[in-house]
Design an enzyme around this catalytic site. Structure first.
Site, PDB file in Angstrom:
ATOM      1  N   LYS A 117       0.823  -1.213   0.000  1.00  0.00           N
ATOM      2  CA  LYS A 117       0.000   0.000   0.000  1.00  0.00           C
ATOM      3  C   LYS A 117       0.856   1.261   0.000  1.00  0.00           C
ATOM      4  CE  LYS A 117      -4.369  -1.668   1.735  1.00  0.00           C
ATOM      5  NZ  LYS A 117      -5.440  -1.534   2.731  1.00  0.00           N
ATOM      6  N   LYS A 199      -5.502 -11.263  -8.560  1.00  0.00           N
ATOM      7  CA  LYS A 199      -6.743 -11.342  -7.799  1.00  0.00           C
ATOM      8  C   LYS A 199      -7.702 -10.233  -8.227  1.00  0.00           C
ATOM      9  CE  LYS A 199      -8.237 -11.269  -3.115  1.00  0.00           C
ATOM     10  NZ  LYS A 199      -7.959 -11.044  -1.713  1.00  0.00           N
ATOM     11  N   LYS A 202     -11.036  -4.474  -5.948  1.00  0.00           N
ATOM     12  CA  LYS A 202     -11.953  -3.351  -6.108  1.00  0.00           C
ATOM     13  C   LYS A 202     -11.241  -2.090  -6.578  1.00  0.00           C
ATOM     14  CE  LYS A 202     -12.707  -3.234  -1.193  1.00  0.00           C
ATOM     15  NZ  LYS A 202     -13.616  -2.850  -0.121  1.00  0.00           N
TER      16      LYS A 202
END
Ligand code: TRP
Length: 336
Positions: A117, A199, A202
């Protein structure tokens, strides 16, 4: 344990859309747990975690409420389970602060999600993002959770939760239940429709890569039609054919059928027909969910009541643990 029952806690961050991957990998498993009468379940809308990445206030408010409605529309019964907003239970950040003081920089530095992140949001590497796992530990430990259903990507956070809890118990005695990972029946790992080696996420910038739980029928069918496969031209379930494998995994997860059954049903089909079969199965699963979502959206009074009652219930249990912790650490009790 709570009231003699095993306890489970899970949750999702309220950010952006909820994808078919979130649904099949997590939410649908939680719904299956609904039937287990002897487990007390808590489901958080983890809005405090959301602000580790900058959020538009109106969007944050809207996505948190949408997430609550999706939990209920997917089949989590808010009368049987405690479904609450993390920000409505101040014990979460309070315990997180205390646990911060029992967590080492070195431990946090090893968290792979933080590294990912931080790389993605290089302009906003805030300390909340760094201590995100400590808040997650507080979420879990406040409810004395025995089980935490998590996917692979959250395993490291569950491990650190166990380490922090063991460290704390080692100093102060048995304060926290040590949580275990709960592996559900269908821990399906759904991949991107545009790059089936990644994967489904979103935050993917390509809208064709993900199915949102609120996509309409035509959008769902169109996205499946565009799904990336391969040029072999035959259907088989194999790691060498990640696109086809993903389509079959999705089909099996929504229909609860086995891979063998799916292969039998798709025998002799071309890729176009397979995509149509999978798209239709997803539509059949999501349309009723969307109808329940719509109905709930119109019932503001009912939803407000659920939010209020569940926040009170969550606070009751969370405060019980927090009071115990504060006493153990040595804070002065407020005179009555
Ligand atoms: N970090 C989790 C995720 O991104 C969400 C989460 C926050 C969570 N607190 C939790 C999950 C506690 C399980 C238990 O998916």
């Amino acid at each position: 344990m709570i009231d003699g029952k095993k306890t489970m806690l899970s949750g999702m961050q309220s950010t952006g859309i909820i994808t078919l991957g979130n649904y099949l990998g997590a939410l649908k498993n939680w719904v299956n747990l609904n039937e287990e009468e002897d487990i007390k379940c808590f489901y958080g809308i983890m809005d405090l975690h959301s602000i580790t990445v900058r959020q538009e206030p109106a969007n944050l408010r809207k996505s948190a409420r949408t997430l609550l409605l999706l939990y209920i529309a997917a089949g989590l019964d808010p009368e049987k389970n405690c479904i609450f907003f993390q920000s409505h239970v101040p014990a979460h950040p309070q315990l997180a602060w205390i646990l911060n003081c029992y967590t080492y920089m070195g431990e946090m530095n090893r968290m792979t999600q933080f590294k990912d992140k931080a790389a993605k949001h290089a302009d906003n590497i805030n300390t909340g993002l760094f201590t995100y796992p400590v808040l997650m530990a507080a979420d879990i430990l406040l409810y004395q959770a025995d089980y935490v259903p998590v996917g692979k990507d959250q395993m490291q956070h569950l491990e650190i939760t166990r380490d922090i809890a063991n460290r704390f118990n080692g100093i102060y005695g048995d304060v926290f239940t040590i949580p275990e990972a709960y592996i559900g029946k269908s821990g399906a790992r759904i991949m991107s429709l545009q790059d089936p080696t990644k994967k489904m996420s979103k935050s993917d910038e390509n809208p064709n890569a993900t199915i949102s739980l609120l996509d309409d029928k035509d959008t769902i069918m169109r996205k499946f039609k565009k799904a990336v496969t391969d040029s072999d031209g035959f259907i088989a379930y194999s790691d060498d054919k990640p696109g086809i494998k993903n389509l079959i995994d999705i089909y099996c997860a929504v229909t609860s059928k086995s891979v063998d059954e799916a292969l039998k049903e798709s025998d002799g089909m071309g890729y176009g027909q397979l995509k149509e079969m999978v798209g239709e199965a997803v539509v059949a699963e999501l349309v009723p969910l969307q109808e329940r979502f719509e109905a709930l959206s119109k019932d503001k009074e009912y939803i407000d009541k659920i939010i209020k009652e569940n926040a009170e219930q969550a606070s009751y249990y969370a405060n019980k643990t927090l009071r115990k912790v504060m006493k153990k650490v040595g804070f002065t009790e407020l005179p009555r």
